[in-house]
Scaffold this motif. Structure first.
Motif, PDB file in Angstrom:
ATOM      1  N   LYS A  62       8.280  -0.519  14.085  1.00  0.00           N
ATOM      2  CA  LYS A  62       6.850  -0.628  13.799  1.00  0.00           C
ATOM      3  C   LYS A  62       6.178   0.738  13.829  1.00  0.00           C
ATOM      4  CE  LYS A  62       5.487  -2.000  18.467  1.00  0.00           C
ATOM      5  NZ  LYS A  62       4.782  -3.024  19.233  1.00  0.00           N
ATOM      6  N   GLN A  63       6.748   1.685  14.568  1.00  0.00           N
ATOM      7  CA  GLN A  63       6.202   3.044  14.575  1.00  0.00           C
ATOM      8  C   GLN A  63       6.376   3.687  13.198  1.00  0.00           C
ATOM      9  OE1 GLN A  63       8.263   1.848  17.001  1.00  0.00           O
ATOM     10  NE2 GLN A  63       6.791   1.708  18.668  1.00  0.00           N
ATOM     11  N   GLU A  64       7.548   3.522  12.610  1.00  0.00           N
ATOM     12  CA  GLU A  64       7.804   4.068  11.270  1.00  0.00           C
ATOM     13  C   GLU A  64       6.924   3.389  10.234  1.00  0.00           C
ATOM     14  OE1 GLU A  64       9.639   6.567  10.179  1.00  0.00           O
ATOM     15  OE2 GLU A  64      10.400   7.092  12.149  1.00  0.00           O
ATOM     16  N   LEU A 120       4.127   5.152   7.831  1.00  0.00           N
ATOM     17  CA  LEU A 120       4.183   4.983   6.378  1.00  0.00           C
ATOM     18  C   LEU A 120       2.863   4.432   5.844  1.00  0.00           C
ATOM     19  CD1 LEU A 120       6.080   5.087   3.865  1.00  0.00           C
ATOM     20  CD2 LEU A 120       6.581   2.694   4.341  1.00  0.00           C
ATOM     21  N   ALA A 121       2.307   3.432   6.507  1.00  0.00           N
ATOM     22  CA  ALA A 121       1.036   2.841   6.072  1.00  0.00           C
ATOM     23  C   ALA A 121      -0.092   3.864   6.162  1.00  0.00           C
ATOM     24  CB  ALA A 121       0.715   1.612   6.922  1.00  0.00           C
ATOM     25  N   ALA A 122      -0.126   4.646   7.247  1.00  0.00           N
ATOM     26  CA  ALA A 122      -1.172   5.659   7.412  1.00  0.00           C
ATOM     27  C   ALA A 122      -1.069   6.724   6.325  1.00  0.00           C
ATOM     28  CB  ALA A 122      -1.079   6.297   8.794  1.00  0.00           C
ATOM     29  N   GLU A 123       0.131   7.143   5.991  1.00  0.00           N
ATOM     30  CA  GLU A 123       0.317   8.127   4.928  1.00  0.00           C
ATOM     31  C   GLU A 123      -0.178   7.581   3.587  1.00  0.00           C
ATOM     32  OE1 GLU A 123       4.447   9.161   5.098  1.00  0.00           O
ATOM     33  OE2 GLU A 123       4.139  10.587   6.730  1.00  0.00           O
ATOM     34  N   PHE A 183      -0.474   1.997  12.972  1.00  0.00           N
ATOM     35  CA  PHE A 183      -1.149   2.454  11.758  1.00  0.00           C
ATOM     36  C   PHE A 183      -2.417   3.230  12.110  1.00  0.00           C
ATOM     37  CE2 PHE A 183      -4.796   1.194   9.040  1.00  0.00           C
ATOM     38  CZ  PHE A 183      -4.561   2.066   7.998  1.00  0.00           C
ATOM     39  N   LEU A 184      -3.279   2.645  12.931  1.00  0.00           N
ATOM     40  CA  LEU A 184      -4.552   3.290  13.276  1.00  0.00           C
ATOM     41  C   LEU A 184      -4.326   4.590  14.038  1.00  0.00           C
ATOM     42  CD1 LEU A 184      -6.579   0.104  14.236  1.00  0.00           C
ATOM     43  CD2 LEU A 184      -6.855   1.507  12.177  1.00  0.00           C
ATOM     44  N   TYR A 185      -3.349   4.604  14.931  1.00  0.00           N
ATOM     45  CA  TYR A 185      -3.037   5.824  15.682  1.00  0.00           C
ATOM     46  C   TYR A 185      -2.665   6.952  14.727  1.00  0.00           C
ATOM     47  CZ  TYR A 185      -0.548   9.144  18.601  1.00  0.00           C
ATOM     48  OH  TYR A 185      -0.118  10.298  19.215  1.00  0.00           O
ATOM     49  N   ASN A 186      -1.747   6.676  13.798  1.00  0.00           N
ATOM     50  CA  ASN A 186      -1.305   7.707  12.849  1.00  0.00           C
ATOM     51  C   ASN A 186      -2.418   8.120  11.894  1.00  0.00           C
ATOM     52  OD1 ASN A 186       1.617   8.398  13.252  1.00  0.00           O
ATOM     53  ND2 ASN A 186       1.713   6.166  13.287  1.00  0.00           N
ATOM     54  N   LEU A 187      -3.285   7.202  11.534  1.00  0.00           N
ATOM     55  CA  LEU A 187      -4.399   7.535  10.652  1.00  0.00           C
ATOM     56  C   LEU A 187      -5.365   8.492  11.341  1.00  0.00           C
ATOM     57  CD1 LEU A 187      -5.519   6.900   7.830  1.00  0.00           C
ATOM     58  CD2 LEU A 187      -6.855   5.072   8.889  1.00  0.00           C
ATOM     59  N   THR A 188      -5.587   8.320  12.634  1.00  0.00           N
ATOM     60  CA  THR A 188      -6.516   9.199  13.354  1.00  0.00           C
ATOM     61  C   THR A 188      -5.938  10.590  13.591  1.00  0.00           C
ATOM     62  OG1 THR A 188      -5.771   8.435  15.523  1.00  0.00           O
ATOM     63  CG2 THR A 188      -7.645   7.280  14.536  1.00  0.00           C
ATOM     64  N   LEU A 189      -4.627  10.743  13.491  1.00  0.00           N
ATOM     65  CA  LEU A 189      -4.006  12.057  13.699  1.00  0.00           C
ATOM     66  C   LEU A 189      -4.261  13.021  12.543  1.00  0.00           C
ATOM     67  CD1 LEU A 189      -0.523  11.162  15.212  1.00  0.00           C
ATOM     68  CD2 LEU A 189      -2.568  11.977  16.406  1.00  0.00           C
ATOM     69  N   SER A 190      -4.574  12.487  11.381  1.00  0.00           N
ATOM     70  CA  SER A 190      -4.753  13.327  10.206  1.00  0.00           C
ATOM     71  C   SER A 190      -5.962  14.232  10.359  1.00  0.00           C
ATOM     72  CB  SER A 190      -4.923  12.472   8.956  1.00  0.00           C
ATOM     73  OG  SER A 190      -5.242  13.302   7.870  1.00  0.00           O
ATOM     74  N   ARG A 191      -5.792  15.480  10.041  1.00  0.00           N
ATOM     75  CA  ARG A 191      -6.892  16.445  10.065  1.00  0.00           C
ATOM     76  C   ARG A 191      -7.418  16.676   8.650  1.00  0.00           C
ATOM     77  NH1 ARG A 191      -7.829  15.220  14.673  1.00  0.00           N
ATOM     78  NH2 ARG A 191      -6.479  15.917  16.315  1.00  0.00           N
ATOM     79  N   GLU A 192      -6.822  16.013   7.672  1.00  0.00           N
ATOM     80  CA  GLU A 192      -7.207  16.221   6.278  1.00  0.00           C
ATOM     81  C   GLU A 192      -8.491  15.491   5.911  1.00  0.00           C
ATOM     82  OE1 GLU A 192      -4.050  15.320   3.587  1.00  0.00           O
ATOM     83  OE2 GLU A 192      -2.554  16.052   4.979  1.00  0.00           O
TER      84      GLU A 192
END
Length: 109
Positions: free
Chosen positions: A29-31, A35-38, A67-76
């Motif tokens: 689920k981490q992967e 993938l979803a966040a990207e 998903f939400l965790y990885n989405l918040t990591l983006s600095r773009e």
């Protein structure tokens, strides 16, 4: 045009289509969350090229944590140009009814 996602890097173990929808299965689920966040990041960039600001709706449930965790990591992201709505609760009867939402904006007040 949506950019293709690097499926090898995200350990996609299975890829198929159902009723015109692309379905990807990952090793964890981490992967899958990564993938979803990207994928969402690509769409956000695409929309912000065409619009001054965008609105998004997110579901906050334990199944969405990665998903939400990885989405918040983006600095773009230009967060000041995104207004996000979080669905906290919902009920399902004959149709889905949004019971409570909370608006979250990156704009400075």
């Amino acid at each position: 045009m949506v950019q293709k996602i690097n499926r090898e890097r995200n350990n996609v173990v299975k890829s198929f289509r159902v009723d015109g929808v692309n379905v990807l299965a990952c090793e964890s689920k981490q992967e899958l969350g990564l993938l979803a966040a990207e994928h969402v990041q690509v769409k956000i960039r695409e929309l912000l090229k065409r619009r001054a600001c965008i609105r998004m709706v997110f579901v906050t449930a334990p199944s969405q944590n990665e998903f939400l965790y990885n989405l918040t990591l983006s600095r773009e992201n230009e967060r000041c140009r995104i207004t996000a709505f979080r669905i906290e609760e919902y009920c399902i009867s004959n149709r889905m009814e949004i019971v409570q939402t909370e608006a979250v904006s990156g704009r400075q007040k």
